[in-house]
Design an enzyme around this catalytic site. Structure first.
Site, PDB file in Angstrom:
ATOM      1  N   HIS A 468       0.700  -1.404  -0.113  1.00 56.30           N
ATOM      2  CA  HIS A 468       0.094  -0.125  -0.140  1.00 56.30           C
ATOM      3  C   HIS A 468       0.864   1.235  -0.140  1.00 56.30           C
ATOM      4  O   HIS A 468       0.654   2.148   0.901  1.00 56.30           O
ATOM      5  CB  HIS A 468      -1.031  -0.040   1.215  1.00 56.30           C
ATOM      6  CG  HIS A 468      -1.825  -1.149   1.466  1.00 56.30           C
ATOM      7  ND1 HIS A 468      -2.452  -1.447   2.523  1.00 56.30           N
ATOM      8  CD2 HIS A 468      -2.336  -2.067   0.396  1.00 56.30           C
ATOM      9  CE1 HIS A 468      -3.365  -2.706   2.321  1.00 56.30           C
ATOM     10  NE2 HIS A 468      -3.084  -2.912   1.162  1.00 56.30           N
ATOM     11  N   PRO A 469       1.637   1.502  -1.111  1.00 52.96           N
ATOM     12  CA  PRO A 469       2.597   2.612  -0.917  1.00 52.96           C
ATOM     13  C   PRO A 469       1.985   4.057  -1.180  1.00 52.96           C
ATOM     14  O   PRO A 469       0.753   3.726  -2.269  1.00 52.96           O
ATOM     15  CB  PRO A 469       3.678   2.208  -2.066  1.00 52.96           C
ATOM     16  CG  PRO A 469       2.780   1.252  -2.738  1.00 52.96           C
ATOM     17  CD  PRO A 469       2.191   0.296  -2.281  1.00 52.96           C
TER      18      PRO A 469
END
Length: 552
Positions: A468-469
């Site tokens: 989940h960058p």
């Protein structure tokens, strides 16, 4: 070649923007480096471990050695395919908590509070409860993105929610509705047994308009003349070409590639750009900074009965699942198998959930390796709002070179406190009566790992990214020196250029990021078109009435 708008990246946000602009009669060119999303590995929900491990569909990024995680280099998959990461993700649909967006608003992203974004979530959704309850007033019913729930027939999937309730947590019928906190069913972007990616929901309908075209190419930089973005330089078949934008260029290339493209184009921290011999167009120190992610560990248990999905974990079982899905789009292959979840607060005094649990009725890793123990189950658990921050930077001025990705995971003491607590809370749920018929023993971390020190050793060795960058082109007030885009997604200091994807998140949201990324595309499209934002929706989210003094 030219159009009114040139969008870089056919991912979650880019597809949504293309659809809304084309629908409004604007001419659009979408540039995408990846290829087709056809084929069973992407379309079959149960095969989700394959596409994110295939070079054909994934950029294949890895982090720098992470000093607080035994200097491991972690995988950082990003979709290199039509649909972007929505074509290779786990298909879990989580809006985030209402307070996440109120925090965005309070940090300078005016117009992005929960009351502002809720109507856009409703606009994008076609939500199908399938008789599993939910909050219809909070959900959308005729948007492009289909959202469903799995059958939840597996007894382990049901046991998790029952055990959560026995442990004292409330059951939430719809964590994307009035109440996120508690345990309950997961939503997924699956429709009629198939992955429902942004490509299917938005891009394919957009491409039916004559004014929308998809161009395959590798974006090298934004072309800027007199402080205005006028096009995108791309590489096609070893030729360098330029796609011209008559109105605007929009970067929707991911939290990794959007800041990379800005820096290659002369927009970023001036010292860093000078270091690589790049002419400075706009000194924006926030470009590439503020990198965030969710980390998680798996708490795995062996099952005392053969009730897990492990029964399909052999050649014959996989053949059955695959054949049934190919012929009927039903069976285990038609679900991502993440069908129960938990959003919990780690301790009293935390206003809203800061831990997420993904429950899976098999003990298996993301790369598809099953536990040696055979039948089992696991809970992925990790903190939602880590204070750790990293950066995406350039290794060189060569567009073909991967950027340097450094998350600086676990660099705050709070990370360790939250992680230990998450593991202990999962163990407590697994110890409830609802799991008694199924629970044999803990596989990992293992019953011996009880002390803080032993749990820390486990975390250092086994924590993995939840992929989940976000946050590397932060949205904020124009006078915020670390903001990269304003609340209308316009790059500060350059005309005719916007960024719209998960990179603009001021702070990471609760849960998986696909839904908020699509939201960004939906809301950005109204800003791009100069439309009046949708009317605010002032529904009040549930907050535990005694959150100051109680953990549950």
């Amino acid at each position: 070649m030219n159009a009114d708008y040139v969008i870089v990246g056919a991912g979650s946000a880019g597809c949504a923007i293309a659809y809304r602009l084309a629908e409004a009669g604007r001419s659009v060119i979408v540039i995408e480096h990846g290829g087709s999303d056809a084929g069973p590995f992407i379309q079959m929900p149960g095969a989700l471990s394959f596409p994110m491990n295939m070079k054909r569909y994934d950029w294949g990024y890895r982090t720098e050695p992470e000093p607080h995680l035994n200097n491991r280099r972690l995988a950082c998959p990003r979709g290199k395919v039509i649909g972007g990461s929505s074509s290779i993700n786990g298909m879990i649909y989580v809006r985030g908590h209402a307070r996440d967006y109120d925090h965005w608003r309070d940090q300078g992203a005016t117009g992005w509070g929960y009351a502002d974004v809720l109507p856009y979530f409703q606009r994008l959704e076609s939500w199908h409860s399938g008789g599993h309850g939910g909050d219809p007033d909070w959900r959308g019913t005729d948007g492009p993105l289909h959202i469903t729930r799995g059958s939840r027939e597996n007894p382990l999937t049901q046991a998790f929610v029952a055990a959560g309730a026995q442990a004292g947590y409330g059951i939430t019928g719809d964590y994307n509705g009035h109440r996120q906190e508690g345990v309950g069913p997961f939503d997924m972007t699956v429709w009629k047994g198939q992955r429902w990616s942004a490509a299917k929901a938005y891009l394919r309908p957009a491409l039916k308009h004559e004014n929308c075209n998809l161009v395959k190419g590798f974006a090298r930089r934004v072309v800027i003349e007199d402080d205005r973005a006028v096009g995108v330089e791309i590489e096609q078949d070893r030729q360098i070409n330029e796609i011209r934008a008559d109105v605007e260029v929009i970067l929707s290339a991911s939290a990794i590639n959007s800041p990379k493209l800005l820096m290659l184009s002369g927009i970023g921290p001036s010292d860093h750009l000078r270091e690589h011999g790049i002419d400075i167009i706009a000194d924006r120190p926030g470009v590439g900074r503020n990198l965030q992610d969710h980390l998680e560990v798996y708490v795995q248990a062996a099952a005392s009965q053969p009730v897990s999905l492990y029964r399909y974990w052999n050649l014959l079982g996989k053949a059955y699942v695959g054949a049934r899905w190919l012929l009927t789009k039903t069976g285990p292959g038609s679900s991502n198998q993440f069908e129960s979840c938990g959003f919990l607060r780690s301790r009293a005094g935390v206003e809203y959930p800061d831990l997420q649990i993904h429950f899976l009725p098999i003990a298996v890793r993301y790369d598809g390796q099953a536990a040696a123990e055979g039948h089992g189950f696991q809970a992925h658990v990790g903190p939602m709002r880590s204070p750790s921050r990293g950066a995406v930077t350039l290794k060189s001025a060569d567009p073909r070179e991967d950027p340097r990705i450094f998350f600086n995971y676990m660099s705050h003491e709070e990370d360790w406190i939250d992680f230990r607590q998450g593991i202990r809370l999962v163990r407590e749920i697994f110890a409830q009566d609802a799991f008694k018929p199924f629970y044999k023993h803990e596989i990992q971390p293992g019953d011996a790992a009880q002390s803080d020190e032993m749990l820390d050793d486990f975390i250092r060795e086994y924590a993995e990214s939840a992929y989940h960058p976000c946050g590397t082109c932060k949205m904020g007030a124009v006078d915020d020196p670390m903001a990269v885009v304003d609340p209308e997604c316009r790059v500060i200091g350059v005309d005719g250029l916007r960024v719209a994807d998960s990179s603009i998140f001021p702070r990471i949201t609760n849960g998986n990021l696909n839904a908020p990324s699509i939201l960004v595309g939906e809301k950005a499209s109204d800003h791009i078109l100069g439309k009046t934002p949708l009317p605010m929706e002032n529904l009040e989210p549930w907050i535990h009435p005694e959150w100051r003094t109680k953990q549950r």
